[in-house]
Design an enzyme around this catalytic site. Structure first.
Site, PDB file in Angstrom:
ATOM      1  N   GLU A   1       0.780  -1.302   0.216  1.00 48.41           N
ATOM      2  CA  GLU A   1      -0.026   0.043   0.230  1.00 48.41           C
ATOM      3  C   GLU A   1       0.878   1.237   0.063  1.00 48.41           C
ATOM      4  O   GLU A   1       0.645   2.120   0.804  1.00 48.41           O
ATOM      5  CB  GLU A   1      -1.084   0.175   1.057  1.00 48.41           C
ATOM      6  CG  GLU A   1      -2.167  -1.295   1.094  1.00 48.41           C
ATOM      7  CD  GLU A   1      -2.911  -1.406   2.272  1.00 48.41           C
ATOM      8  OE1 GLU A   1      -3.075  -0.474   3.063  1.00 48.41           O
ATOM      9  OE2 GLU A   1      -3.695  -2.334   2.222  1.00 48.41           O
TER      10      GLU A   1
ATOM     11  N   GLU B   1      -4.656  -7.733  -1.308  1.00 52.38           N
ATOM     12  CA  GLU B   1      -5.514  -7.974  -0.147  1.00 52.38           C
ATOM     13  C   GLU B   1      -6.661  -7.560  -0.653  1.00 52.38           C
ATOM     14  O   GLU B   1      -7.204  -6.718  -1.554  1.00 52.38           O
ATOM     15  CB  GLU B   1      -5.248  -7.073   0.878  1.00 52.38           C
ATOM     16  CG  GLU B   1      -3.980  -7.222   1.786  1.00 52.38           C
ATOM     17  CD  GLU B   1      -3.612  -5.965   2.683  1.00 52.38           C
ATOM     18  OE1 GLU B   1      -4.627  -5.346   3.415  1.00 52.38           O
ATOM     19  OE2 GLU B   1      -2.604  -5.797   3.155  1.00 52.38           O
TER      20      GLU B   1
END
Length: 329
Positions: A179, A271
């Site tokens: 991320e 994810e």
């Protein structure tokens, strides 16, 4: 390479020229699978791995890919200034590498690692979060600084933990600095260009110095800014958390992600909260290579995905579950 060849497949020459034969075999398998199936994945946050038990009870099957959390292996956990919640999270996560070994040797499944990296210097509590550390990632990329030395020290420590997997020639889907598009983790706190440099430092150190030739390099950001380059990435990925019980093929999100690369790359859901719709993917063939459901409530409750939806996914012909994973190495 120039993307897809005459067979409609991706060029999957590993970004590490010294990658092991097992890495090459796995990438070739991924190449053939992409658009013809999706690998089921589940992140497990603790050594109890309750998410796996939940899936097995609900579906009678196990995912082909298991995610493991490395947060408790961070060398710089400030235990004196940590909340009870943080200390519990660390304690429950200890020895996840033993679980990874078991998954690989006994179950013959695929593994991916997530490292919520407690900041290499300073910081308190869950210092992988920017708000809990004054560690300056923009200084960590400058040679000669204390931050840079601390960064390399932590990297080297983790490399030593990964080395046994390399010695046994076990491929790892390695998703560092995840991320990187956001500012919530210290590695993204100074913007995507700094996150890119951190990744490149690790890539160089792990391939050249430590010779971890079993790593498959997974970049995890949908931003074109800060993309580390096709020659440093095997697979691109992004993390998505759709609304609860919303299951689609995520085509738009795929189209956005593949814009970041000049050449076509394998793409994955690093994810996800609510799982994608496997029946929809079987129809549209949006070539997500795998999805990895996140842990706790995402993976062991019906708050985001019902058991019925989970069963539909795991029993679909398009889904690669553990029992359908070929022995590649």
């Amino acid at each position: 390479g120039d993307g897809k060849d005459g067979l409609g497949m991706f060029n999957v020459i590993p970004c590490n020229p010294n990658a092991t034969e097992e890495v090459k075999a796995l990438l070739n398998y991924f190449n053939e699978l992409s658009g013809n199936g999706i690998i089921t994945g589940q992140h497990t946050q603790t050594t109890k791995q309750e998410e796996l038990k939940y899936i097995q009870e609900a579906t009678g099957k196990l995912p082909a890919l298991c995610g493991f959390e490395l947060l408790s292996y961070s060398p710089n956990i400030n235990r004196l200034q940590s909340s009870e919640e943080c200390l519990l999270e660390v304690k429950e996560n200890e020895n996840t590498l033993d679980n990874a070994w078991e998954w690989v040797t006994r179950q013959k499944g695929l593994i991916t690692f997530t490292w919520h990296w407690f900041s290499p210097m300073g910081g308190k509590d869950k210092s992988f979060y920017t708000e809990h550390t004054d560690f300056d990632a923009s200084r960590a990329i400058v040679e000669g600084t204390a931050e840079h030395k601390a960064l390399l020290s932590d990297m080297d420590y983790m490399a030593d933990l990964l080395k046994p997997f390399c010695d046994k020639r076990v491929p790892i889907l390695w998703r560092p600095f995840h991320e990187a598009e956001g500012e919530w983790f210290w590695w993204g706190s100074q913007g995507p260009e700094v996150a890119k440099q951190l990744y490149l430092i690790m890539f160089d150190r792990y391939t050249r110095v430590h010779q971890l030739n079993n790593l498959i390099w997974v970049w995890n950001s949908p931003l074109p800014q800060g993309y580390v380059g096709d020659d440093k990435v095997d697979i691109i990925s992004r993390d998505l958390y759709p609304p609860a019980h919303q299951h689609t093929d995520l085509r738009q999100e795929y189209e956005e992600l593949i814009q970041i690369t000049p050449t076509e790359k394998l793409a994955a859901l690093g994810e996800i909260g609510s799982i994608p719709s496997i029946p929809a993917l079987a129809e549209t063939r949006v070539p997500w290579l795998w999805f990895m459901t996140w842990s706790n409530d995402y993976g062991k409750s019906e708050l985001f995905t019902t058991k019925e939806e989970l069963r539909r996914a795991y029993h679909h012909d398009y889904a690669i579950t553990l029992d359908r994973l070929p022995r590649l190495y």
